[in-house]
Write an enzyme that holds these catalytic residues in place. Structure first.
Site, mmCIF file in Angstrom:
data_model
loop_
_atom_site.group_PDB
_atom_site.id
_atom_site.type_symbol
_atom_site.label_atom_id
_atom_site.label_comp_id
_atom_site.label_asym_id
_atom_site.label_seq_id
_atom_site.Cartn_x
_atom_site.Cartn_y
_atom_site.Cartn_z
ATOM 1 N N PHE A 11 -37.964 -0.780 -62.684
ATOM 2 C CA PHE A 11 -38.491 0.405 -63.262
ATOM 3 C C PHE A 11 -40.120 0.418 -63.292
ATOM 4 C CE2 PHE A 11 -39.476 2.459 -67.621
ATOM 5 C CZ PHE A 11 -39.834 3.765 -67.050
ATOM 6 N N GLY A 36 -33.105 -3.865 -59.397
ATOM 7 C CA GLY A 36 -33.675 -3.069 -59.028
ATOM 8 C C GLY A 36 -33.083 -2.676 -57.513
ATOM 9 N N ALA A 91 -41.273 -9.880 -63.092
ATOM 10 C CA ALA A 91 -40.007 -10.317 -63.127
ATOM 11 C C ALA A 91 -39.771 -11.239 -64.027
ATOM 12 C CB ALA A 91 -39.673 -11.165 -61.610
ATOM 13 N N TYR A 157 -35.620 -15.313 -76.165
ATOM 14 C CA TYR A 157 -36.693 -14.323 -75.390
ATOM 15 C C TYR A 157 -38.257 -14.576 -75.731
ATOM 16 C CZ TYR A 157 -38.670 -9.962 -73.251
ATOM 17 O OH TYR A 157 -39.363 -8.983 -72.722
ATOM 18 N N VAL A 198 -33.227 1.807 -75.715
ATOM 19 C CA VAL A 198 -32.398 2.861 -76.311
ATOM 20 C C VAL A 198 -32.771 4.150 -75.799
ATOM 21 C CG1 VAL A 198 -34.268 3.069 -77.961
ATOM 22 C CG2 VAL A 198 -32.196 3.706 -78.748
ATOM 23 N N GLY A 287 -31.735 -11.638 -83.845
ATOM 24 C CA GLY A 287 -32.939 -11.755 -83.251
ATOM 25 C C GLY A 287 -33.753 -10.663 -82.774
#
Length: 331
Positions: A11, A36, A91, A157, A198, A287
């Site tokens: 995106f 992608g 990436a 993350y 979202v 998290g």
């Protein structure tokens, strides 16, 4: 004027590729196509498929060179960066939820990936490296989030992105590479229909007449940034002098609850004749940060960057675009 973009088929990568091509850059992309597709780049410029066996010292002006591969591949990184003047590392294993399911994979992709491309910059004498980071590096703090806060990530993350920032700082300090880490807010906009954010999920489910599940009570807050504003921040970070080694919060500075976002999205959908889906509220996700919005004063001071698109306008543009995209796929 030669830019290597990892994750360029995604995106953000698509929008950034278009901007760089318009600015006269030759663009090379490394992407494993997990999030992608090659055909998404077709409207931007001619695409030439390349491989690690090709002479990658040669670049194509006005075209896109595509290398399909994994950012964990060290030799691919070293060869892909040959001749580049800029590397933008987009990436990644994205989002908190996947990192909770498989934290080892998150670490392997995000930490080894950024290391490989920093090392490729060092060995190929690439002077500017832009890293897509996240406010998840900070953890649960009283917002607004700013660059001076201590980092205490609460998800794998966030930890992996913090490690990436640390390597950027190390390569700036040790090898004189102008690294710039950008902590993106929640980005949305045209072309995001396949994202799990979202905004994209809400619109996608509304168009399909499906139920939308919100994690938590909807009072959690986020900072939603339109894609054009985010791409402008990458452009500024790639071209502004004397910002090597810096970290920037890239968002709008506006705190929006999910309840407020839903109300705005309802209005944007209604303006296009689309009914709002049923909304259900579930348990909060492990998290996830409760409150998240940014102080972007540093980016404005050092790069002259600030947002231009309001949430209301951005949502309307996004809804129209995703409706057109959905109609096109069905026809």
């Amino acid at each position: 004027m030669r830019a290597l973009i990892t994750g360029g088929c995604g995106f953000i990568g698509q929008h950034l590729t278009r901007r760089l091509i318009e600015k006269g850059y030759a663009v090379r992309i490394v992407d494993n196509l997990s999030n992608g597709k090659k055909e998404w780049l077709a409207p931007i410029a001619p695409i030439r498929d390349c491989s690690i066996k090709d002479d990658l010292s040669q670049w194509d002006a006005g075209a896109i060179q595509l290398l399909i591969g994994d950012i964990q591949n060290e030799m691919l990184a070293l060869n892909a960066a040959r001749g580049a003047t800029l590397v933008v590392h987009l990436a990644a294993n994205t989002g908190v939820a996947p990192s909770l399911v498989n934290p080892r994979e998150d670490m392997n992709v995000n930490v080894l990936g950024v290391f490989n491309y920093l090392e490729a910059c060092r060995q190929n004498q690439v002077r500017r490296f832009v890293f897509a980071s996240s406010s998840a590096t900070i953890g649960n703090v009283e917002p607004p989030i700013h660059e001076g806060l201590p980092s205490r990530p609460i998800s794998p993350y966030g930890a992996s992105k913090l490690a990436g920032e640390a390597y950027c700082s190390a390569y700036a300090g040790s090898f004189n590479i102008d690294t710039v880490a950008l902590r993106f807010g929640n980005v949305y906009g045209p072309g995001s229909s396949r994202k799990e954010s979202v905004v994209a999920k809400f619109i996608r489910r509304a168009l399909a007449g499906e139920v939308l599940e919100v994690y938590g009570d909807g009072d959690q807050t986020r900072d939603f940034i339109y894609i054009d504003d985010l791409v402008e921040s990458i452009w500024r970070s790639a071209t502004t002098p004397n910002i090597g080694g810096e970290v920037f919060q890239i968002a709008t500075g506006n705190e929006t609850t999910l309840q407020e976002l839903i109300k705005s999205l309802k209005n944007a959908l209604a303006a296009e004749g689309v009914a709002c889906p049923t909304i259900v509220f579930g348990e909060p996700r492990l998290g996830d940060m409760k409150r998240n919005y940014s102080d972007t004063g540093k980016a404005q001071r050092l790069m002259g960057w600030k947002t231009a698109v309001t949430l209301k306008d951005g949502l309307r543009r996004t809804v129209r675009s995703l409706i057109a995209e959905t109609t096109s796929r069905r026809s």
